[in-house]
Write a protein that holds these residues in place. Structure first.
Motif, mmCIF file in Angstrom:
data_model
loop_
_atom_site.group_PDB
_atom_site.id
_atom_site.type_symbol
_atom_site.label_atom_id
_atom_site.label_comp_id
_atom_site.label_asym_id
_atom_site.label_seq_id
_atom_site.Cartn_x
_atom_site.Cartn_y
_atom_site.Cartn_z
ATOM 1 N N SER A 1 0.831 -1.200 0.000
ATOM 2 C CA SER A 1 0.000 0.000 0.000
ATOM 3 C C SER A 1 0.866 1.251 0.000
ATOM 4 C CB SER A 1 -0.927 -0.006 1.218
ATOM 5 O OG SER A 1 -0.179 -0.074 2.428
ATOM 6 N N GLU A 2 2.032 1.175 0.653
ATOM 7 C CA GLU A 2 2.963 2.308 0.650
ATOM 8 C C GLU A 2 3.491 2.575 -0.759
ATOM 9 O OE1 GLU A 2 2.626 0.628 4.636
ATOM 10 O OE2 GLU A 2 3.190 -0.268 2.711
ATOM 11 N N PHE A 3 3.719 1.516 -1.510
ATOM 12 C CA PHE A 3 4.166 1.660 -2.900
ATOM 13 C C PHE A 3 3.120 2.437 -3.699
ATOM 14 C CE2 PHE A 3 4.146 0.292 -7.294
ATOM 15 C CZ PHE A 3 5.489 0.320 -7.662
ATOM 16 N N VAL A 4 1.854 2.072 -3.541
ATOM 17 C CA VAL A 4 0.783 2.745 -4.271
ATOM 18 C C VAL A 4 0.689 4.209 -3.840
ATOM 19 C CG1 VAL A 4 -1.701 2.771 -4.744
ATOM 20 C CG2 VAL A 4 -0.482 0.589 -4.577
ATOM 21 N N ILE B 1 -4.282 -0.160 -7.527
ATOM 22 C CA ILE B 1 -4.078 0.846 -8.578
ATOM 23 C C ILE B 1 -5.337 0.992 -9.430
ATOM 24 C CG2 ILE B 1 -2.786 1.374 -10.679
ATOM 25 C CD1 ILE B 1 -0.349 0.090 -9.355
ATOM 26 N N LEU B 2 -5.930 -0.121 -9.827
ATOM 27 C CA LEU B 2 -7.144 -0.066 -10.654
ATOM 28 C C LEU B 2 -8.278 0.644 -9.907
ATOM 29 C CD1 LEU B 2 -7.132 -3.660 -12.232
ATOM 30 C CD2 LEU B 2 -6.449 -1.507 -13.327
ATOM 31 N N GLU B 3 -8.434 0.364 -8.616
ATOM 32 C CA GLU B 3 -9.495 1.011 -7.837
ATOM 33 C C GLU B 3 -9.206 2.501 -7.649
ATOM 34 O OE1 GLU B 3 -11.124 -2.684 -5.065
ATOM 35 O OE2 GLU B 3 -9.522 -1.379 -4.290
ATOM 36 N N ARG B 4 -7.951 2.832 -7.434
ATOM 37 C CA ARG B 4 -7.580 4.237 -7.255
ATOM 38 C C ARG B 4 -7.843 5.026 -8.540
ATOM 39 N NH1 ARG B 4 -3.624 5.867 -3.251
ATOM 40 N NH2 ARG B 4 -3.501 8.137 -3.296
ATOM 41 N N ASN C 1 -10.123 5.379 -18.233
ATOM 42 C CA ASN C 1 -10.196 3.929 -18.371
ATOM 43 C C ASN C 1 -8.882 3.337 -17.888
ATOM 44 O OD1 ASN C 1 -9.374 1.478 -20.395
ATOM 45 N ND2 ASN C 1 -11.523 1.352 -19.787
ATOM 46 N N ALA C 2 -8.962 2.343 -17.010
ATOM 47 C CA ALA C 2 -7.767 1.695 -16.480
ATOM 48 C C ALA C 2 -7.829 0.200 -16.764
ATOM 49 C CB ALA C 2 -7.634 1.948 -14.981
#
Length: 368
Positions: A259-262, A304-307, A316-317
């Protein structure tokens, strides 16, 4: 935990490419090590925390020249794409020149007998067959249009030599000669900072230079007859100017998926200031080779997709993931990844399957 996959064709480095540098190469290699970037994480300690790396700093740590070869990728339409890669012996030469003798494993962890050393080296110096599969899929989908029609965020997780990103970078530059330019944020992420400094960034510069060759005198003059590119201040300045004029932003991230990476990925204005209609493409090749890697990668990818859906609802992701059907003796598999992502609520579609030799596949993931 150290292991080799032991598959014929796992590593697409040519058998006749030397890993040991010529004696003169060691003498001419740079002798200043990237601060904080040369060291591999220490075995037995926690995994590397996520970190962002400044492009200016990375450019300042490059050697004076880099040796390279060209990988020919035969595309599905019959064309051949040439992708440059820094020579492994040239990487070894730089590591040997920088070795202070206090940590010998630092210069050997990524170029030794093991494909992966969990928590120490995650395979980034090698080019893998699944990354070539992805290049072919991206070419068949005319991904250059995807990159150039609207603002675009591209992130390659576990990039290593970054073959898919190099192909997309090449196509984006080609299209931007005649098409209107939209912002493109290209993020290259690898567990090991050393891989980013020693391989990923040099390969990006090589891809740019080969495209500029014959058009820009300072670049043409930088190519030597023995397969090297002189990284003169003029070449580096031309590279930076080209990024600006083409509205391309390069970002480099290292460390473990988390999560820190994101959070670090989204901490930069370059990733958050784009329009709501921004397209996002996440790439990953050979990133799910063990159950632990599969779990971490899947969670990070979903985050990432949810963010993206939350922050850019008009965009679009999607993610394109390439891997082997089964990693014998290790535990990871493409089927397990597909099942995991479907269980997390994503739609997964098969894009490509290679049944000759080691069975591999490429899939597309999007939120349902």
């Amino acid at each position: 935990m150290a292991f080799s996959f032991s598959f014929a064709g796992d590593d697409i480095e040519e058998d006749d490419r030397p890993l040991t540098p010529p004696p003169q190469a060691v003498k001419k290699a740079a002798v200043t090590s990237p601060a904080g970037a040369g060291a591999f994480p220490v075995q037995g300690k926690p995994q590397l925390p996520p970190a962002s790396h400044d492009l200016e700093d990375m450019l300042s740590k490059l050697p004076s020249k880099i040796a390279f070869n060209l990988l020919n990728v035969d595309l599905q339409d019959g064309a051949t794409l040439q992708i440059p890669r820094r020579e492994l012996w040239d990487v070894r030469a730089q590591l040997m020149a920088e070795d202070d003798g206090e940590n010998p494993s630092e210069s050997e962890a990524g170029l030794g007998e093991h494909d992966v050393k969990t928590g120490i080296y995650e395979g980034g110096f090698k080019s893998w067959e699944s990354s070539v599969d992805m290049v072919k899929v991206l070419a068949s989908e005319n991904s250059a249009d995807y990159l150039n029609r609207e603002p675009c965020v591209l992130i390659e997780l576990g990039c290593g030599t970054a073959l898919p990103s190099l192909a997309l970078f090449h196509w984006a530059l080609s299209e931007r000669r005649s098409q209107p330019k939209h912002p493109l944020v290209l993020t290259l992420a690898d567990y090991n900072p050393s891989v980013l400094y020693l391989v990923t960034l040099p390969n990006i510069i090589l891809a740019w230079a080969l495209q500029q060759r014959g058009q820009t005198p300072v670049v043409e003059e930088a190519f030597t007859t023995d397969g090297e590119l002189d990284l003169t201040p003029e070449v580096i300045a031309a590279f930076q100017d080209s990024l600006v004029s083409n509205q391309i932003t390069l970002r480099f991230l290292s460390g473990a998926w988390s999560s820190e990476f994101v959070d670090i990925f989204y901490s930069s204005p370059a990733a958050t200031a784009l329009a709501d209609n921004t397209k996002t493409l996440v790439l990953g090749s050979e990133t799910i080779y063990s159950p632990f890697a599969l779990e971490r990668f899947s969670e990070t990818l979903l985050s990432i997709l949810e963010r993206e859906r939350k922050e850019r609802p008009s965009g679009n992701a999607r993610a394109v993931i390439a891997a082997k059907k089964l990693y014998f003796g290790v535990g990871g598999s493409l089927d397990d990844f597909v099942g995991k992502m479907k269980g997390l609520g994503t739609a997964v579609n098969n894009l490509f399957e290679e049944r000759t030799g080691v069975v591999r596949g490429v899939v597309d993931c999007q939120l349902s």
